[in-house]
Design a protein around this motif. Structure first.
Motif: not given
Length: 279
Positions: A100-110
């Protein structure tokens, strides 16, 4: 602990060929079509698959991947649905590595702990989080490693020998070398410069080095494959999706074949890379 990524690169080393790493955005242009593309990638020649986690502010991505993320978000893609997509893929394929590749914000929100547990359970093998530097390893990198996930870091043309040890410190699976300075999909890589960079980085690590950003054609893929352990293709595949859509931006009968056809031609280029180099 040996991961799917480790096993795949070990097999490729034995076969004396580089990996074809394909990138697609989860949910582009819609969830079901995106899952169909995902399922079709290994048979078309993908050795590893990177799945983009859609985000509304993708600062490192060029126009093609930004547009893909917006299409995915508009279709209702969420991080939860992305993990469900991986889980559905794993029902029919237990071998192909998924990153999975992307940015931290969605992970942090999850929620970090919940995300890592759910990602591991779904069958995710590794993470690339482009906006978390090594100085923040306690935030997600080290917990991910403890959860059994590879944490894959980016190195760029500006990552010098002083910075490289920090980048490599907790990196596993492979190192992603960004072949050009700037955003994705906007320029073609300089093969000579890439070869020099890969040679320099290999003095610091035994990890496989995969090269991406700007690789669009089979000839470019072959050229990069002659000097790297893997070739990452992203914007070209995302563009193949876009150009297959109807006037309303919906998937057509040609959407999945547009991607798989391009992947097959790129795979031929990558697989020919070492043969050409040996002649």
């Amino acid at each position: 602990m040996t991961t799917r990524i480790d096993r795949r690169f070990a097999a490729l080393t034995k076969a004396a060929r580089p990996a074809l790493v394909t990138f697609v955005t989860a949910g582009d242009p819609d969830h079901e079509t995106s899952l169909s593309i995902l399922r079709a990638l290994p048979a078309a020649g993908a050795d590893l698959i990177e799945i983009g986690m859609p985000f509304s502010d993708p600062m490192a991505d060029g126009p093609a991947i930004q547009a893909a993320g917006l299409r995915a978000l508009k279709s209702g893609q969420t991080l939860k649905r992305t993990l469900a997509m991986v889980r559905a893929f794993r029902a029919g394929d237990d071998e192909t590595p998924i990153v999975l590749m992307g940015y931290y914000n969605p992970i942090y929100s999850y929620g970090n702990a919940r995300f890592l547990a759910d990602a591991k359970e779904a069958g995710v093998d590794g993470l690339i989080v482009v906006d978390l530097p090594p100085e923040e390893d306690e935030e997600l990198c080290l917990p991910a490693i403890r959860a059994g996930l590879n944490f894959i870091r980016l190195a760029t043309p500006t990552t010098d020998d002083r910075r490289l040890p920090a980048v490599l410190a907790n990196t596993s699976g492979f190192l992603y070398y960004v072949s050009i300075a700037g955003i994705t999909g906007t320029a073609a890589p300089d093969t000579t410069a890439v070869a020099d960079a890969v040679t320099r980085i290999k003095d610091h690590t035994g990890l496989p080095i995969c090269v991406g950003f700007g690789v669009k054609t089979p000839n470019q893929a072959a050229a990069i494959g002659r000097v790297a352990d893997g070739v990452v293709i992203g914007s070209a595949l995302v563009e193949a999706i876009r150009t297959s859509l109807d006037e309303a931006g919906r998937a057509t009968e040609g959407t999945v074949p547009a991607v798989t056809g391009l992947v097959r031609s790129l795979a031929e280029g990558v697989r020919a890379a070492r043969q050409i180099a040996a002649e």
